[in-house]
Every structure is written in C-alpha cells, then in structure tokens.
Design a protein around this motif. Structure first.
Motif, PDB file in Angstrom:
ATOM      1  N   SER A   7       0.840  -1.197   0.000  1.00  0.00           N
ATOM      2  CA  SER A   7       0.000   0.000   0.000  1.00  0.00           C
ATOM      3  C   SER A   7       0.871   1.241   0.000  1.00  0.00           C
ATOM      4  CB  SER A   7      -0.935   0.000   1.211  1.00  0.00           C
ATOM      5  OG  SER A   7      -0.194  -0.034   2.392  1.00  0.00           O
ATOM      6  N   GLY A   8       0.282   2.324  -0.491  1.00  0.00           N
ATOM      7  CA  GLY A   8       0.996   3.592  -0.555  1.00  0.00           C
ATOM      8  C   GLY A   8       0.196   4.614  -1.334  1.00  0.00           C
ATOM      9  N   GLN A   9       0.909   5.557  -1.949  1.00  0.00           N
ATOM     10  CA  GLN A   9       0.247   6.602  -2.727  1.00  0.00           C
ATOM     11  C   GLN A   9       1.142   7.013  -3.881  1.00  0.00           C
ATOM     12  OE1 GLN A   9      -0.472   9.840  -0.076  1.00  0.00           O
ATOM     13  NE2 GLN A   9       1.673  10.336   0.204  1.00  0.00           N
ATOM     14  N   PHE A  10       0.529   7.643  -4.878  1.00  0.00           N
ATOM     15  CA  PHE A  10       1.288   8.144  -6.013  1.00  0.00           C
ATOM     16  C   PHE A  10       0.751   9.500  -6.429  1.00  0.00           C
ATOM     17  CE2 PHE A  10      -2.085   5.472  -7.753  1.00  0.00           C
ATOM     18  CZ  PHE A  10      -2.638   6.267  -8.748  1.00  0.00           C
ATOM     19  N   GLN A  11       1.581  10.262  -7.116  1.00  0.00           N
ATOM     20  CA  GLN A  11       1.196  11.590  -7.575  1.00  0.00           C
ATOM     21  C   GLN A  11       0.240  11.463  -8.753  1.00  0.00           C
ATOM     22  OE1 GLN A  11       4.623  13.924  -8.543  1.00  0.00           O
ATOM     23  NE2 GLN A  11       5.450  13.837  -6.478  1.00  0.00           N
ATOM     24  N   SER A  12      -0.847  12.212  -8.686  1.00  0.00           N
ATOM     25  CA  SER A  12      -1.787  12.260  -9.797  1.00  0.00           C
ATOM     26  C   SER A  12      -2.136  13.723 -10.072  1.00  0.00           C
ATOM     27  CB  SER A  12      -3.050  11.455  -9.467  1.00  0.00           C
ATOM     28  OG  SER A  12      -3.739  12.020  -8.384  1.00  0.00           O
ATOM     29  N   ARG A  13      -2.957  13.936 -11.045  1.00  0.00           N
ATOM     30  CA  ARG A  13      -3.322  15.312 -11.404  1.00  0.00           C
ATOM     31  C   ARG A  13      -4.078  16.015 -10.279  1.00  0.00           C
ATOM     32  NH1 ARG A  13      -5.342  14.391 -17.622  1.00  0.00           N
ATOM     33  NH2 ARG A  13      -3.339  13.659 -18.358  1.00  0.00           N
ATOM     34  N   ASP A  14      -4.825  15.235  -9.492  1.00  0.00           N
ATOM     35  CA  ASP A  14      -5.636  15.804  -8.415  1.00  0.00           C
ATOM     36  C   ASP A  14      -4.917  15.830  -7.070  1.00  0.00           C
ATOM     37  OD1 ASP A  14      -7.660  15.945 -10.299  1.00  0.00           O
ATOM     38  OD2 ASP A  14      -8.453  13.972  -9.765  1.00  0.00           O
ATOM     39  N   GLY A  15      -3.634  15.566  -7.057  1.00  0.00           N
ATOM     40  CA  GLY A  15      -2.885  15.514  -5.805  1.00  0.00           C
ATOM     41  C   GLY A  15      -2.270  14.141  -5.643  1.00  0.00           C
ATOM     42  N   HIS A  16      -2.646  13.436  -4.587  1.00  0.00           N
ATOM     43  CA  HIS A  16      -2.133  12.090  -4.338  1.00  0.00           C
ATOM     44  C   HIS A  16      -3.287  11.102  -4.347  1.00  0.00           C
ATOM     45  CE1 HIS A  16       2.017  13.040  -3.427  1.00  0.00           C
ATOM     46  NE2 HIS A  16       1.602  14.081  -2.729  1.00  0.00           N
ATOM     47  N   SER A  17      -3.065   9.951  -4.944  1.00  0.00           N
ATOM     48  CA  SER A  17      -4.048   8.872  -4.948  1.00  0.00           C
ATOM     49  C   SER A  17      -3.474   7.687  -4.182  1.00  0.00           C
ATOM     50  CB  SER A  17      -4.363   8.443  -6.379  1.00  0.00           C
ATOM     51  OG  SER A  17      -4.948   9.492  -7.089  1.00  0.00           O
ATOM     52  N   LYS A  18      -4.286   7.093  -3.318  1.00  0.00           N
ATOM     53  CA  LYS A  18      -3.851   5.949  -2.532  1.00  0.00           C
ATOM     54  C   LYS A  18      -4.102   4.665  -3.307  1.00  0.00           C
ATOM     55  CE  LYS A  18      -4.522   8.143   1.879  1.00  0.00           C
ATOM     56  NZ  LYS A  18      -5.071   8.067   3.219  1.00  0.00           N
ATOM     57  N   PHE A  19      -3.308   3.639  -3.000  1.00  0.00           N
ATOM     58  CA  PHE A  19      -3.502   2.334  -3.615  1.00  0.00           C
ATOM     59  C   PHE A  19      -3.185   1.239  -2.611  1.00  0.00           C
ATOM     60  CE2 PHE A  19       0.997   3.178  -4.327  1.00  0.00           C
ATOM     61  CZ  PHE A  19       1.592   1.964  -4.022  1.00  0.00           C
ATOM     62  N   GLU A  20      -3.745   0.079  -2.871  1.00  0.00           N
ATOM     63  CA  GLU A  20      -3.414  -1.130  -2.119  1.00  0.00           C
ATOM     64  C   GLU A  20      -3.569  -2.288  -3.090  1.00  0.00           C
ATOM     65  OE1 GLU A  20      -4.745  -1.635   1.969  1.00  0.00           O
ATOM     66  OE2 GLU A  20      -5.411  -3.647   1.404  1.00  0.00           O
ATOM     67  N   THR A  21      -2.537  -3.096  -3.225  1.00  0.00           N
ATOM     68  CA  THR A  21      -2.555  -4.188  -4.181  1.00  0.00           C
ATOM     69  C   THR A  21      -1.901  -5.428  -3.588  1.00  0.00           C
ATOM     70  OG1 THR A  21      -1.999  -4.797  -6.450  1.00  0.00           O
ATOM     71  CG2 THR A  21      -0.397  -3.466  -5.283  1.00  0.00           C
TER      72      THR A  21
END
Length: 58
Positions: A7-21
């Motif tokens: 899990s973590g986050q990445f930079q997107s156009r709207d700021g940061h998006s979280k993910f879990e895989t």
C-alpha cells in the motif's frame, strides 16, 4: 511464492491517490519492484513519484 499486500500513494493530477494491491513474489524487494513497475506503467509515472508506505506478507 508468497503473497504480499503493498500500500501507498502516487502523484496524480488531483494531488495524491492511494492504492493497495496484492502481489505474488518470492520476497519483499521483488514485491516492491512489481508494484513500481505496474503502477508506473498504468499511470505513466516514474519510481520517485510512487511512495510505498507498507509491505506486509499474507
């Protein structure tokens, strides 16, 4: 092979998006590399733009 939840986050156009895989990998380092590769290719990101906060083995 073991399953790892990453899990973590990445930079997107709207700021940061979280993910879990969930990833099948022989160890934690390979699991991290798979996540960097998969998220980077899906969203057109480089590794420094992806932040992994937690890796846990299931």
């Amino acid at each position: 092979m073991s399953q790892f939840t990453v899990s973590g986050q990445f930079q997107s156009r709207d700021g940061h998006s979280k993910f879990e895989t969930v990833v099948d990998a022989p160890n934690e380092n390979v699991a991290r590399d798979h996540v960097f590769s998969n998220i980077g290719s899906q969203h057109g990101l480089k590794r420094p733009q992806i932040e992994i906060s937690e890796v846990s083995e299931q």
